[in-house]
Design a protein around this motif. Structure first.
Motif, PDB file in Angstrom:
ATOM      1  N   PHE A 165       0.848  -1.192   0.000  1.00 38.50           N
ATOM      2  CA  PHE A 165       0.000   0.000   0.000  1.00 38.50           C
ATOM      3  C   PHE A 165       0.882   1.240   0.000  1.00 38.50           C
ATOM      4  CE2 PHE A 165       0.736  -1.366   4.338  1.00 38.50           C
ATOM      5  CZ  PHE A 165       1.029  -0.199   5.034  1.00 38.50           C
ATOM      6  N   PRO A 166       0.302   2.420  -0.320  1.00 45.06           N
ATOM      7  CA  PRO A 166       1.097   3.655  -0.315  1.00 45.06           C
ATOM      8  C   PRO A 166       1.533   4.022   1.099  1.00 45.06           C
ATOM      9  CG  PRO A 166      -0.984   3.941  -1.513  1.00 45.06           C
ATOM     10  CD  PRO A 166      -1.083   2.651  -0.770  1.00 45.06           C
ATOM     11  N   GLY A 167       2.789   4.428   1.252  1.00 41.22           N
ATOM     12  CA  GLY A 167       3.286   4.785   2.578  1.00 41.22           C
ATOM     13  C   GLY A 167       2.576   5.983   3.186  1.00 41.22           C
ATOM     14  N   TRP A 168       1.982   6.842   2.337  1.00 43.13           N
ATOM     15  CA  TRP A 168       1.343   8.049   2.850  1.00 43.13           C
ATOM     16  C   TRP A 168      -0.048   7.806   3.427  1.00 43.13           C
ATOM     17  CZ3 TRP A 168      -2.779   8.067  -0.334  1.00 43.13           C
ATOM     18  CH2 TRP A 168      -2.600   7.661  -1.666  1.00 43.13           C
ATOM     19  N   VAL A 169      -0.575   6.589   3.297  1.00 44.75           N
ATOM     20  CA  VAL A 169      -1.856   6.267   3.934  1.00 44.75           C
ATOM     21  C   VAL A 169      -1.602   5.956   5.404  1.00 44.75           C
ATOM     22  CG1 VAL A 169      -3.825   4.689   3.963  1.00 44.75           C
ATOM     23  CG2 VAL A 169      -2.796   5.358   1.784  1.00 44.75           C
ATOM     24  N   LYS A 170      -2.336   6.623   6.310  1.00 40.85           N
ATOM     25  CA  LYS A 170      -2.149   6.370   7.745  1.00 40.85           C
ATOM     26  C   LYS A 170      -2.437   4.901   8.061  1.00 40.85           C
ATOM     27  CE  LYS A 170      -2.639  10.684  10.234  1.00 40.85           C
ATOM     28  NZ  LYS A 170      -3.376  11.414  11.292  1.00 40.85           N
ATOM     29  N   HIS A 171      -1.525   4.286   8.811  1.00 42.87           N
ATOM     30  CA  HIS A 171      -1.669   2.872   9.128  1.00 42.87           C
ATOM     31  C   HIS A 171      -1.099   2.578  10.511  1.00 42.87           C
ATOM     32  CE1 HIS A 171       2.218   3.529   7.121  1.00 42.87           C
ATOM     33  NE2 HIS A 171       2.693   2.532   7.875  1.00 42.87           N
ATOM     34  N   MET A 172      -1.549   1.495  11.083  1.00 39.48           N
ATOM     35  CA  MET A 172      -1.059   1.069  12.397  1.00 39.48           C
ATOM     36  C   MET A 172      -1.092  -0.449  12.475  1.00 39.48           C
ATOM     37  SD  MET A 172      -4.332   1.851  14.911  1.00 39.48           S
ATOM     38  CE  MET A 172      -3.545   1.061  16.320  1.00 39.48           C
ATOM     39  N   VAL A 173      -0.399  -0.998  13.480  1.00 38.13           N
ATOM     40  CA  VAL A 173      -0.463  -2.420  13.796  1.00 38.13           C
ATOM     41  C   VAL A 173      -1.175  -2.549  15.134  1.00 38.13           C
ATOM     42  CG1 VAL A 173       0.859  -4.513  14.296  1.00 38.13           C
ATOM     43  CG2 VAL A 173       1.671  -2.925  12.542  1.00 38.13           C
ATOM     44  N   THR A 174      -2.251  -3.322  15.174  1.00 38.77           N
ATOM     45  CA  THR A 174      -3.022  -3.478  16.405  1.00 38.77           C
ATOM     46  C   THR A 174      -2.254  -4.326  17.413  1.00 38.77           C
ATOM     47  OG1 THR A 174      -4.191  -5.451  15.595  1.00 38.77           O
ATOM     48  CG2 THR A 174      -5.188  -3.285  15.119  1.00 38.77           C
ATOM     49  N   PRO A 175      -2.562  -4.205  18.718  1.00 37.25           N
ATOM     50  CA  PRO A 175      -1.829  -4.952  19.736  1.00 37.25           C
ATOM     51  C   PRO A 175      -1.842  -6.459  19.482  1.00 37.25           C
ATOM     52  CG  PRO A 175      -3.189  -3.269  20.759  1.00 37.25           C
ATOM     53  CD  PRO A 175      -3.565  -3.297  19.303  1.00 37.25           C
ATOM     54  N   VAL A 176      -0.678  -7.060  19.636  1.00 31.25           N
ATOM     55  CA  VAL A 176      -0.530  -8.501  19.456  1.00 31.25           C
ATOM     56  C   VAL A 176      -1.069  -9.224  20.702  1.00 31.25           C
ATOM     57  CG1 VAL A 176       1.187 -10.348  19.259  1.00 31.25           C
ATOM     58  CG2 VAL A 176       1.409  -8.272  17.885  1.00 31.25           C
ATOM     59  N   VAL A 177      -1.722 -10.361  20.475  1.00 30.66           N
ATOM     60  CA  VAL A 177      -2.319 -11.137  21.560  1.00 30.66           C
ATOM     61  C   VAL A 177      -1.631 -12.502  21.663  1.00 30.66           C
ATOM     62  CG1 VAL A 177      -4.456 -12.129  22.473  1.00 30.66           C
ATOM     63  CG2 VAL A 177      -4.532  -9.991  21.174  1.00 30.66           C
ATOM     64  N   GLU A 178      -1.146 -12.850  22.818  1.00 26.76           N
ATOM     65  CA  GLU A 178      -0.652 -14.185  23.195  1.00 26.76           C
ATOM     66  C   GLU A 178       0.679 -14.593  22.578  1.00 26.76           C
ATOM     67  OE1 GLU A 178      -3.478 -17.341  22.952  1.00 26.76           O
ATOM     68  OE2 GLU A 178      -5.086 -16.168  23.857  1.00 26.76           O
ATOM     69  N   THR A 179       0.815 -14.569  21.249  1.00 27.82           N
ATOM     70  CA  THR A 179       2.055 -15.065  20.636  1.00 27.82           C
ATOM     71  C   THR A 179       2.743 -13.971  19.822  1.00 27.82           C
ATOM     72  OG1 THR A 179       0.838 -15.869  18.706  1.00 27.82           O
ATOM     73  CG2 THR A 179       1.226 -17.444  20.486  1.00 27.82           C
ATOM     74  N   ASP A 180       4.058 -14.107  19.649  1.00 26.21           N
ATOM     75  CA  ASP A 180       4.844 -13.106  18.927  1.00 26.21           C
ATOM     76  C   ASP A 180       4.404 -13.001  17.467  1.00 26.21           C
ATOM     77  OD1 ASP A 180       6.308 -12.765  21.233  1.00 26.21           O
ATOM     78  OD2 ASP A 180       7.949 -14.075  20.589  1.00 26.21           O
ATOM     79  N   ARG A 181       4.524 -11.796  16.931  1.00 26.49           N
ATOM     80  CA  ARG A 181       4.296 -11.555  15.496  1.00 26.49           C
ATOM     81  C   ARG A 181       5.621 -11.125  14.889  1.00 26.49           C
ATOM     82  NH1 ARG A 181       3.362  -7.069  12.026  1.00 26.49           N
ATOM     83  NH2 ARG A 181       1.738  -7.395  10.446  1.00 26.49           N
ATOM     84  N   PHE A 182       6.089 -11.859  13.881  1.00 28.09           N
ATOM     85  CA  PHE A 182       7.314 -11.509  13.175  1.00 28.09           C
ATOM     86  C   PHE A 182       6.933 -10.842  11.847  1.00 28.09           C
ATOM     87  CE2 PHE A 182       9.727 -15.335  15.171  1.00 28.09           C
ATOM     88  CZ  PHE A 182       9.732 -14.675  16.389  1.00 28.09           C
ATOM     89  N   ALA A 183       7.592  -9.745  11.540  1.00 25.40           N
ATOM     90  CA  ALA A 183       7.232  -8.993  10.341  1.00 25.40           C
ATOM     91  C   ALA A 183       8.472  -8.572   9.562  1.00 25.40           C
ATOM     92  CB  ALA A 183       6.410  -7.771  10.719  1.00 25.40           C
ATOM     93  N   LEU A 184       8.323  -8.538   8.251  1.00 26.16           N
ATOM     94  CA  LEU A 184       9.340  -8.066   7.321  1.00 26.16           C
ATOM     95  C   LEU A 184       8.716  -6.937   6.521  1.00 26.16           C
ATOM     96  CD1 LEU A 184      11.838  -8.230   5.386  1.00 26.16           C
ATOM     97  CD2 LEU A 184      10.715 -10.175   4.283  1.00 26.16           C
TER      98      LEU A 184
END
Length: 199
Positions: A165-184
Protein backbone atom coordinates in the motif's frame (compact mmCIF):
# COMPACT_ATOMS: atom_id res chain seq x y z
CA UNK A 1 -4.16 -15.94 -3.95
CA UNK A 2 -3.87 -12.25 -4.91
CA UNK A 3 -6.38 -9.44 -4.42
CA UNK A 4 -5.79 -6.07 -6.11
CA UNK A 5 -8.01 -3.16 -5.07
CA UNK A 6 -8.13 0.57 -5.77
CA UNK A 7 -10.58 1.34 -2.95
CA UNK A 8 -10.52 2.91 -0.46
CA UNK A 9 -6.88 3.34 -1.58
CA UNK A 10 -4.60 1.24 -3.80
CA UNK A 11 -3.56 -1.97 -2.06
CA UNK A 12 -2.59 -5.54 -2.89
CA UNK A 13 -2.93 -8.62 -0.66
CA UNK A 14 -1.07 -11.80 -1.61
CA UNK A 15 -1.39 -14.95 0.50
CA UNK A 16 1.23 -17.74 0.57
CA UNK A 17 3.72 -15.29 -0.92
CA UNK A 18 6.94 -17.21 -0.27
CA UNK A 19 7.46 -20.88 -1.06
CA UNK A 20 8.01 -23.25 1.87
CA UNK A 21 11.73 -23.39 1.04
CA UNK A 22 12.03 -19.61 0.83
CA UNK A 23 10.14 -19.15 4.09
CA UNK A 24 12.38 -21.67 5.83
CA UNK A 25 15.52 -19.79 4.73
CA UNK A 26 14.03 -16.43 5.76
CA UNK A 27 12.99 -17.70 9.19
CA UNK A 28 16.39 -19.34 9.75
CA UNK A 29 18.08 -15.97 9.27
CA UNK A 30 15.38 -14.16 11.26
CA UNK A 31 15.92 -16.46 14.26
CA UNK A 32 19.69 -16.09 13.96
CA UNK A 33 19.39 -12.29 14.09
CA UNK A 34 16.70 -12.19 16.78
CA UNK A 35 19.13 -11.81 19.73
CA UNK A 36 20.56 -8.71 18.00
CA UNK A 37 17.22 -6.89 17.76
CA UNK A 38 17.11 -3.43 19.32
CA UNK A 39 14.53 -0.84 20.34
CA UNK A 40 13.00 1.60 17.80
CA UNK A 41 15.89 4.04 18.15
CA UNK A 42 18.20 1.43 16.62
CA UNK A 43 16.10 0.71 13.51
CA UNK A 44 14.66 4.16 12.78
CA UNK A 45 11.16 3.71 14.18
CA UNK A 46 8.49 6.36 13.62
CA UNK A 47 8.29 9.07 16.29
CA UNK A 48 5.71 11.40 17.83
CA UNK A 49 6.26 15.16 17.67
CA UNK A 50 7.74 14.96 21.16
CA UNK A 51 10.36 12.41 20.09
CA UNK A 52 8.75 9.37 21.73
CA UNK A 53 8.46 6.25 19.58
CA UNK A 54 5.17 4.92 18.22
CA UNK A 55 6.04 1.29 18.92
CA UNK A 56 7.77 -0.81 21.57
CA UNK A 57 8.54 -3.57 19.07
CA UNK A 58 12.15 -4.63 18.61
CA UNK A 59 13.85 -4.95 15.26
CA UNK A 60 16.75 -4.45 12.87
CA UNK A 61 17.38 -2.39 9.76
CA UNK A 62 18.93 -5.01 7.50
CA UNK A 63 20.56 -2.46 5.21
CA UNK A 64 22.61 -1.35 8.22
CA UNK A 65 23.59 -4.95 9.00
CA UNK A 66 24.80 -6.10 5.57
CA UNK A 67 27.19 -4.36 3.21
CA UNK A 68 26.45 -7.02 0.60
CA UNK A 69 22.75 -7.81 0.17
CA UNK A 70 23.52 -11.16 -1.45
CA UNK A 71 24.80 -12.43 1.91
CA UNK A 72 21.27 -12.18 3.33
CA UNK A 73 18.58 -14.69 2.37
CA UNK A 74 15.94 -12.24 3.60
CA UNK A 75 17.17 -9.41 1.38
CA UNK A 76 17.96 -11.49 -1.70
CA UNK A 77 14.78 -13.61 -1.65
CA UNK A 78 12.38 -10.75 -0.89
CA UNK A 79 13.95 -8.47 -3.51
CA UNK A 80 14.07 -11.16 -6.18
CA UNK A 81 10.40 -12.00 -5.63
CA UNK A 82 9.20 -8.41 -5.30
CA UNK A 83 11.05 -6.62 -8.08
CA UNK A 84 9.90 -8.72 -11.03
CA UNK A 85 9.44 -6.31 -13.93
CA UNK A 86 6.79 -8.22 -15.94
CA UNK A 87 4.65 -8.60 -12.79
CA UNK A 88 4.54 -4.85 -12.16
CA UNK A 89 4.15 -3.93 -15.82
CA UNK A 90 1.12 -6.21 -16.00
CA UNK A 91 -0.49 -4.73 -12.88
CA UNK A 92 0.26 -1.12 -13.86
CA UNK A 93 -1.66 -1.53 -17.12
CA UNK A 94 -4.94 -1.65 -15.23
CA UNK A 95 -3.95 0.00 -11.94
CA UNK A 96 -2.04 3.22 -12.60
CA UNK A 97 -0.81 3.78 -9.04
CA UNK A 98 1.52 0.77 -9.20
CA UNK A 99 3.69 2.51 -11.77
CA UNK A 100 5.22 3.94 -8.58
CA UNK A 101 7.15 0.70 -8.15
CA UNK A 102 8.53 0.96 -11.69
CA UNK A 103 9.60 4.56 -11.06
CA UNK A 104 11.26 3.85 -7.71
CA UNK A 105 14.98 3.26 -7.55
CA UNK A 106 15.66 2.27 -3.95
CA UNK A 107 14.33 0.23 -1.06
CA UNK A 108 15.05 -0.19 2.63
CA UNK A 109 14.27 -3.33 4.64
CA UNK A 110 13.43 -3.81 8.31
CA UNK A 111 12.53 -6.90 10.33
CA UNK A 112 10.58 -6.70 13.58
CA UNK A 113 9.28 -8.78 16.44
CA UNK A 114 6.04 -7.73 18.17
CA UNK A 115 5.66 -9.39 21.58
CA UNK A 116 2.20 -9.79 23.16
CA UNK A 117 0.77 -6.38 23.99
CA UNK A 118 3.02 -4.52 21.56
CA UNK A 119 1.65 -2.51 18.65
CA UNK A 120 2.56 0.29 16.26
CA UNK A 121 0.51 3.46 16.62
CA UNK A 122 -1.02 5.20 13.61
CA UNK A 123 1.48 6.99 11.38
CA UNK A 124 2.44 7.76 7.79
CA UNK A 125 5.65 7.04 5.90
CA UNK A 126 5.32 9.94 3.50
CA UNK A 127 8.74 9.40 1.92
CA UNK A 128 7.70 5.90 0.81
CA UNK A 129 6.06 5.30 -2.57
CA UNK A 130 5.03 1.75 -1.72
CA UNK A 131 5.21 0.00 1.64
CA UNK A 132 5.39 -3.80 1.49
CA UNK A 133 4.65 -5.76 4.67
CA UNK A 134 4.95 -9.51 5.19
CA UNK A 135 3.78 -11.41 8.27
CA UNK A 136 6.30 -14.20 8.78
CA UNK A 137 4.91 -16.00 11.80
CA UNK A 138 1.56 -15.86 13.52
CA UNK A 139 0.70 -19.11 15.25
CA UNK A 140 -2.23 -18.41 17.56
CA UNK A 141 -3.72 -15.63 19.62
CA UNK A 142 -4.53 -13.00 17.02
CA UNK A 143 -3.88 -9.28 16.92
CA UNK A 144 -1.04 -7.64 15.05
CA UNK A 145 -3.40 -6.69 12.23
CA UNK A 146 -2.91 -3.73 9.89
CA UNK A 147 -5.53 -1.06 10.53
CA UNK A 148 -6.17 2.00 8.39
CA UNK A 149 -8.17 4.19 10.75
CA UNK A 150 -9.24 6.88 8.29
CA UNK A 151 -10.91 4.19 6.19
CA UNK A 152 -11.88 1.81 9.04
CA UNK A 153 -10.17 -1.01 7.14
CA UNK A 154 -8.62 -4.00 8.91
CA UNK A 155 -6.30 -6.42 7.10
CA UNK A 156 -5.81 -9.50 9.24
CA UNK A 157 -2.35 -10.69 10.14
CA UNK A 158 -1.78 -14.11 8.57
CA UNK A 159 1.31 -16.27 8.18
CA UNK A 160 3.08 -15.65 4.84
CA UNK A 161 0.69 -12.85 3.87
CA UNK A 162 2.04 -9.86 1.91
CA UNK A 163 0.27 -6.48 1.95
CA UNK A 164 1.31 -3.56 -0.28
CA UNK A 165 0.00 0.00 0.00
CA UNK A 166 1.10 3.65 -0.31
CA UNK A 167 3.29 4.78 2.58
CA UNK A 168 1.34 8.05 2.85
CA UNK A 169 -1.86 6.27 3.93
CA UNK A 170 -2.15 6.37 7.75
CA UNK A 171 -1.67 2.87 9.13
CA UNK A 172 -1.06 1.07 12.40
CA UNK A 173 -0.46 -2.42 13.80
CA UNK A 174 -3.02 -3.48 16.41
CA UNK A 175 -1.83 -4.95 19.74
CA UNK A 176 -0.53 -8.50 19.46
CA UNK A 177 -2.32 -11.14 21.56
CA UNK A 178 -0.65 -14.18 23.19
CA UNK A 179 2.05 -15.06 20.64
CA UNK A 180 4.84 -13.11 18.93
CA UNK A 181 4.30 -11.55 15.50
CA UNK A 182 7.31 -11.51 13.17
CA UNK A 183 7.23 -8.99 10.34
CA UNK A 184 9.34 -8.07 7.32
CA UNK A 185 8.84 -4.62 5.77
CA UNK A 186 10.25 -3.05 2.60
CA UNK A 187 10.08 0.69 2.01
CA UNK A 188 10.18 1.29 -1.75
CA UNK A 189 11.03 4.86 -2.74
CA UNK A 190 13.05 7.21 -4.96
CA UNK A 191 16.51 7.87 -3.57
CA UNK A 192 17.51 10.14 -6.43
CA UNK A 193 15.68 13.23 -7.59
CA UNK A 194 13.99 12.66 -10.93
CA UNK A 195 15.12 15.12 -13.62
CA UNK A 196 13.91 16.02 -17.06
CA UNK A 197 10.48 16.84 -18.42
CA UNK A 198 9.54 13.50 -19.89
CA UNK A 199 10.82 14.17 -23.38
Amino acid sequence: MMNISDTPFPHIIIDDYFSDEELELIMREFNFLLPKFGDPSSYGGAENDDGTYLSDSTGLSLDDVYNNRNVSDILSISSKRLFTLPFWESIAKDHEFWEQVLRSDSDHTKIRKYAPGEDYLSHQDCWVNVLVSWTLQEDTGGGGDLYFEQHDLYIKSKTNRCVMFPGWVKHMVTPVVETDRFALTKFVHCATKMTGTGD
